[in-house]
Design an enzyme around this catalytic site. Structure first.
Site, PDB file in Angstrom:
ATOM      1  CE  LYS A  35      -0.728   0.329   5.011  1.00 13.27           C
ATOM      2  NZ  LYS A  35       0.036   1.559   5.192  1.00 13.27           N
ATOM      3  CB  THR A  36       3.992   2.296   1.690  1.00  5.38           C
ATOM      4  OG1 THR A  36       3.480   2.015   3.000  1.00  5.38           O
ATOM      5  CG2 THR A  36       4.834   3.557   1.743  1.00  5.38           C
ATOM      6  CG  ASP A 225      -1.042   4.763   4.985  1.00  7.97           C
ATOM      7  OD1 ASP A 225      -1.755   3.810   4.619  1.00  7.97           O
ATOM      8  OD2 ASP A 225       0.146   4.631   5.324  1.00  7.97           O
ATOM      9  CD  GLU A 226      -2.120   1.663   8.349  1.00 12.93           C
ATOM     10  OE1 GLU A 226      -3.196   1.032   8.371  1.00 12.93           O
ATOM     11  OE2 GLU A 226      -1.003   1.121   8.301  1.00 12.93           O
ATOM     12  CD  GLN A 256      -3.733  -5.227   8.189  1.00 11.82           C
ATOM     13  OE1 GLN A 256      -2.767  -5.263   8.933  1.00 11.82           O
ATOM     14  NE2 GLN A 256      -3.616  -4.990   6.884  1.00 11.82           N
ATOM     15  NE  ARG A 609       0.867  -8.371  10.981  1.00 10.33           N
ATOM     16  CZ  ARG A 609       0.703  -7.517   9.972  1.00 10.33           C
ATOM     17  NH1 ARG A 609       1.625  -6.622   9.720  1.00 10.33           N
ATOM     18  NH2 ARG A 609      -0.362  -7.574   9.203  1.00 10.33           N
TER      19      ARG A 609
END
Length: 726
Positions: A35-36, A225-226, A256, A609
Site C-alpha cells: 500500500k505504501t 493512509d490507514e 485490520q 505478521r
C-alpha cells in the site's frame, strides 16, 4: 519523460489504483499488498500525468516515521522518473502534525496565543492532577488517569464540556466539571493537548468559511493512509476539508481495524463509499509477505466477520510449511516449548534472534516467557518499550527548553521547579499553585509575585530566586548559539547532567548517555518551518514524535510484543501464544457489541505478521491474574482449516490432527514408553500416586514431571522411575 515507467513494476490492481482518474477513491489494501508503494506512486502519477503541483497535495499518515518514509520514497521515485524534485512544499504528515501546522499558521483565528505549547500525555496528566487539587477531589475515588482518558475520548468525538448533555449520573457530572476546569487551565496557560490539536483545527474550518475555502481550493488531492484507524473528529475534519473541490484517496484495510478501544471507528471506512459518492474502489489482494498456507489461514479466520468490505489475500509464491499447533499442559510448558523452538530455529536456519516474534493478547503473559528466555540466556526485547522522548531525563531537559520559550508553560514549571532538587518543598509548591489560581496567572508569574510579596521564609524565597535567576541566566547564555550548543548549555547549567552523573550504576550512565544523545539529535535537526525559531520547531517536533511507535535499536534479540503492537511489522517466524477462549478472544469481547469482531481482526493481523512459518500454542491450564484457568482452545484456531495445521507432539514428531480438541492419550506419547502420556495417572513405588504434567527428552534420557498427591512435583528419569500406569 514516459509516465508509463511509473506503472511498469506494479501488478494490475496496483496499476489500477495508481492510474485512476482524479476522483474519490477507496483502496482496500490487504496485509503485505504494497500500500505504501501505491500511495507514493499515486502522488507521483497525479503530479506527472495530471499536472498537479506538489503544493496542491495533502497526504496524511498515522506516524511521523511513515510520513518521513513516504517523502523519502516519493523524492527518490520522482527523481528517477522526472528529474530533480523537492518535497519541501508538500504537506505530508500525521493528522496531529498537520493540525499543528494549521494552528501555528492561524493561531489568531483559532483563538490561541502565538506561542502555544503542546502537552504530551504525562504533562496533560499533571494538569489534570492540579485540577483535582483545585477541586479537592479524592484521587482514590476519582483516578486522574480516568479523567484524562475521558477528556481525550470526548475530544476525539468532537465534544466540548459545554456540549455535554446534562446528566444525573454522578460520574458524568464530575467528569464534566473536571473537563470544564481543564479547558480553562489550558486556555490560561496557552496549552494544547494532542486531542485538542485535531478538535481545534476542525473548529478552525467551521468558524472560518473563507479560510476553509482557501484550503479547499489549494488541496486538490487528499490522500489518507490507514483510513480504518481514523476516529470521529479526524473523519469530520477530512469531510469538511474535502468539500466538493478536492478528490480524496482513502487507503486502508477494514480487516485490520484493531484500535476501537482508543477511538478508531471502523464505520468510517465502511461508509466511505456512501459519504463520498461516487467512489472508485480498488482491492489490493496480492500479498508479497507470507506463504499461501499462512494467507489461507488468515482468510479462513476473517471471513467469519460480518459487514466486511470483502477481499481475499493470495500469493504467487509457494504454499510453504503447515502451521504448527502445540497443546501445552500449562504456561510453563508453553514457554519451554517456545524457547526450544527459537533455539532450534536459530541454530539450524542461520537466522537472527530478531527474525523471531512472540505475539500475545495480554501483557501479563510476558512474565513466564521472559523468565524462560532468561534461563536459557537468550536475549529478548519487549517491543514498544519506553521511547526516547518519553524518558524521564529527556522530558526534564525539554521542560527547561520550553520554559526558555514560554514562561507561562505551567506543565514545564511543574516538572523542573525542584528538578534537580534545590530545596523547594511540596508545601511551597502548593502555595504557589494557590497563589496562581487566586491571581489567574501562570505558575512562573506566581513564583515571581510570591517572592516580591515576601510570602515565604528567607530560605524558601532564596531557593525560588535561584530557580528564577537560573532560567534568566540560561536564556542569556544561549543567545546566538546553534541548537546543539543550546541544549548542551541547558543540560549542564540546569544541573541535570551533573545530577545523573552522580547516580550509581547503569541507570545513571544510561540517563547521561540519553542527555548526550539529545544534544546529537538537536545538532542533526533540520527545521522545515522557517516561521519558527529552530528551538520552537525542535520542541514541537519532539512533542509530536513522543506519540510515535518507534522501537529503539539494541542488540539482536527475540521480539516480544502484544498483538496490537505487532501491526505493520513482519517476521520470518511468528508464535501466536495463549490461543485460548477468554484470553484470546478476550473474555470482555464477549460482553460488548462489536468487540468479538475486533478480536478476530486482531487475530488476522497476528497471522499475517508471519512470512515463512507460523506456530500457534495454547495451554490446557494457565495461571493468570492469580487464578488457575482451564479454557478451551480459541475459536480462532478452530476456524482455520484442519488441512493447514499439523499438531506438534511432545516426542518431537509431527502428524496431522484428528481434531482440535485431542485427548491427552492421542498425543504426546514418549518413545519406548507407549503406555504413558500427558495427564496420565501413574504409581511410583516410593512417592505413591501422581499425574504426569510434562515430558522432556527422548530415549534413555527421557524424563517426566510428575505431580504426586503427597510428595509434591518431581522430575523422574523414565528408565529408572519404575512408573506404573493406572
Amino acid at each position: 519523460m514516459q509516465i508509463d515507467t511509473l506503472l511498469k513494476d506494479l501488478n494490475s490492481a496496483q496499476q489500477q489504483a495508481v492510474a485512476a482518474d482524479p476522483q474519490n477513491q477507496l483502496v482496500l489494501a490487504g496485509a503485505g499488498s504494497g500500500k505504501t508503494r501505491v500511495l507514493v506512486h499515486r502522488i507521483a502519477w497525479l503530479i506527472q500525468a495530471h499536472g498537479y503541483s506538489p503544493h496542491q497535495i495533502l497526504a496524511v499518515t498515522f506516524t511521523n516515521k511513515a510520513a518521513r518514509e513516504m517523502k523519502e520514497r516519493l523524492g527518490g521515485l520522482m527523481e528517477d522518473t522526472a528529474g530533480p524534485f523537492s518535497t519541501r512544499s508538500m504537506w505530508v504528515g500525521t493528522f496531529h502534525g498537520i493540525a499543528h501546522r494549521l494552528l501555528k499558521a492561524h493561531w489568531q483565528e483559532a483563538g490561541l496565543p502565538q506561542g502555544f505549547q503542546i502537552l504530551d500525555s504525562d504533562d496533560q496528566l499533571r494538569v489534570v492532577k492540579r485540577i483535582y487539587q483545585q477541586l479537592k477531589l479524592d484521587d482514590s475515588h476519582w483516578p486522574p488517569k480516568q479523567a484524562q482518558w475521558y477528556i481525550n475520548g470526548q475530544k476525539d468525538e468532537g465534544i466540548r464540556a459545554a456540549h455535554m448533555d446534562e446528566s444525573r449520573d454522578p460520574f458524568l457530572v464530575m467528569m464534566k466539571t473536571v473537563y470544564h476546569a481543564y479547558e480553562e487551565a489550558c486556555e490560561r496557560g496557552g496549552m494544547v493537548d494532542f486531542a485538542e490539536l485535531l478538535l481545534r483545527s476542525h473548529e478552525l474550518w467551521l468558524k472560518n468559511p473563507t479560510l476553509l475555502k482557501h484550503y479547499q481550493m489549494r488541496f486538490r488531492a487528499l490522500l489518507v493512509d490507514e483510513f480504518q484507524d481514523t476516529n470521529a473528529v479526524q473523519y469530520a475534519w477530512l469531510r469538511v476539508l474535502a468539500g466538493k473541490e478536492s478528490n480524496i484517496c482513502a487507503v486502508g484495510d477494514d480487516d485490520q481495524s484493531i484500535y476501537g478501544w482508543r477511538g478508531a471507528k471502523i464505520e468510517n471506512i465502511q461508509q466511505f463509499e456512501q459519504d463520498f459518492s461516487p467512489v472508485a474502489v480498488t482491492r489490493l489482494e496480492q500479498n508479497y509477505r507470507s506463504t499461501a498456507t499462512i494467507l489461507n489461514a488468515a482468510n479462513a479466520v476473517i471471513k467469519n466477520n460480518a459487514e466486511r468490505l470483502g477481499k481475499s489475500l493470495w500469493t504467487s509464491g509457494e504454499d510453504g510449511e503447515l502451521i504448527d499447533l502445540y497443546a501445552a499442559f500449562n504456561e510453563q510448558d508453553e514457554a519451554r516449548y517456545i524457547v526450544d523452538r527459537v533455539k532450534d530455529y536459530i541454530e539450524t536456519s542461520g537466522c537472527k534472534n530478531s527474525d523471531c516474534a512472540i505475539l500475545y493478547r495480554s501483557n501479563a503473559q510476558s512474565r513466564v516467557l521472559e523468565e524462560a528466555f532468561i534461563r536459557e540466556n537468550i536475549p529478548y526485547r519487549i517491543y514498544g518499550g519506553q521511547r526516547f522522548y518519553e524518558r524521564l531525563e529527556i522530558k526534564n531537559a525539554l521542560a527547561y527548553l520550553r520554559l526558555l520559550l514560554n514562561r507561562n508553560d505551567d506543565a514545564a514549571w511543574e516538572r523542573v521547579i525542584n528538578t534537580p532538587t534545590r530545596g523547594i518543598g511540596a508545601k511551597t509548591i502548593e502555595t504557589i499553585r494557590l497563589f496562581a489560581r487566586e491571581q489567574g496567572t501562570s505558575l512562573f508569574a506566581a513564583t515571581e509575585g510570591a517572592i516580591r510579596n515576601q510570602v515565604f521564609t528567607a530560605r524558601a524565597s532564596n531557593a525560588l530566586k535561584t530557580f528564577i535567576n537560573l532560567i534568566a541566566e540560561m536564556e542569556d547564555a544561549i543567545d546566538g548559539l546553534d541548537m546543539g550548543e543550546v541544549v548542551e548549555r541547558v543540560i549542564e547549567q540546569s544541573g541535570l547532567l551533573d545530577y545523573h552523573q552522580k547516580e550509581k550504576g547503569e541507570k545513571g550512565q544510561a540517563r547521561v548517555e540519553n542527555l548526550q544523545e539529545l544534544v546529537n539529535a538537536c545538532r542533526g535537526f533540520d527545521a522545515e518551518d522557517e516561521d519558527l525559531s529552530p528551538l520552537q520547531a525542535f520542541l514541537d517536533n519532539a512533542a509530536l514524535d513522543a506519540g510515535d511507535a518507534q522501537a529503539d535499536e539494541f542488540e539482536d534479540a527475540v521480539q516480544m510484543m502484544t498483538l496490537h503492537s505487532a501491526k505493520g511489522l513482519e517476521f520470518p517466524l511468528v508464535f501466536l501464544v495463549g490461543m485460548e477462549e477468554n484470553l484470546f478472544p478476550h473474555k470482555m469481547s464477549l460482553e460488548e457489541h462489536g468487540r468479538l469482531e475486533e478480536e478476530r481482526r486482531l487475530c488476522y493481523v497476528g497471522i499475517t505478521r508471519a512470512m515463512d512459518k507460523l506456530v500457534i500454542s495454547y495451554a490446557e491450564s494457565r495461571r493468570l491474574y492469580g487464578n488457575e484457568n482451564f479454557n478451551a482452545i480459541s475459536r480462532f484456531v478452530r476456524e482455520i482449516p484442519k488441512s493447514l495445521i499439523q499438531e506438534v507432539r511432545i516426542k518431537a514428531t509431527i502428524s496431522r490432527p484428528a481434531s482440535y480438541a485431542p485427548s491427552y492419550s492421542s498425543q504426546s506419547e514418549v518413545n519406548d514408553f507407549p503406555d504413558l502420556s500427558l495427564g496420565q495417572s501413574v504409581l511410583h513405588p516410593i512417592f505413591g500416586e501422581g499425574t504426569i504434567t510434562q515430558f522432556e527428552g527422548q530415549g534413555a534420557s527421557a524424563r517426566v514431571y510428575v505431580n504426586f498427591a503427597t510428595e509434591g512435583s518431581k522430575w523422574l528419569v523414565l528408565q529408572y522411575a519404575k512408573l506404573e500406569a493406572i
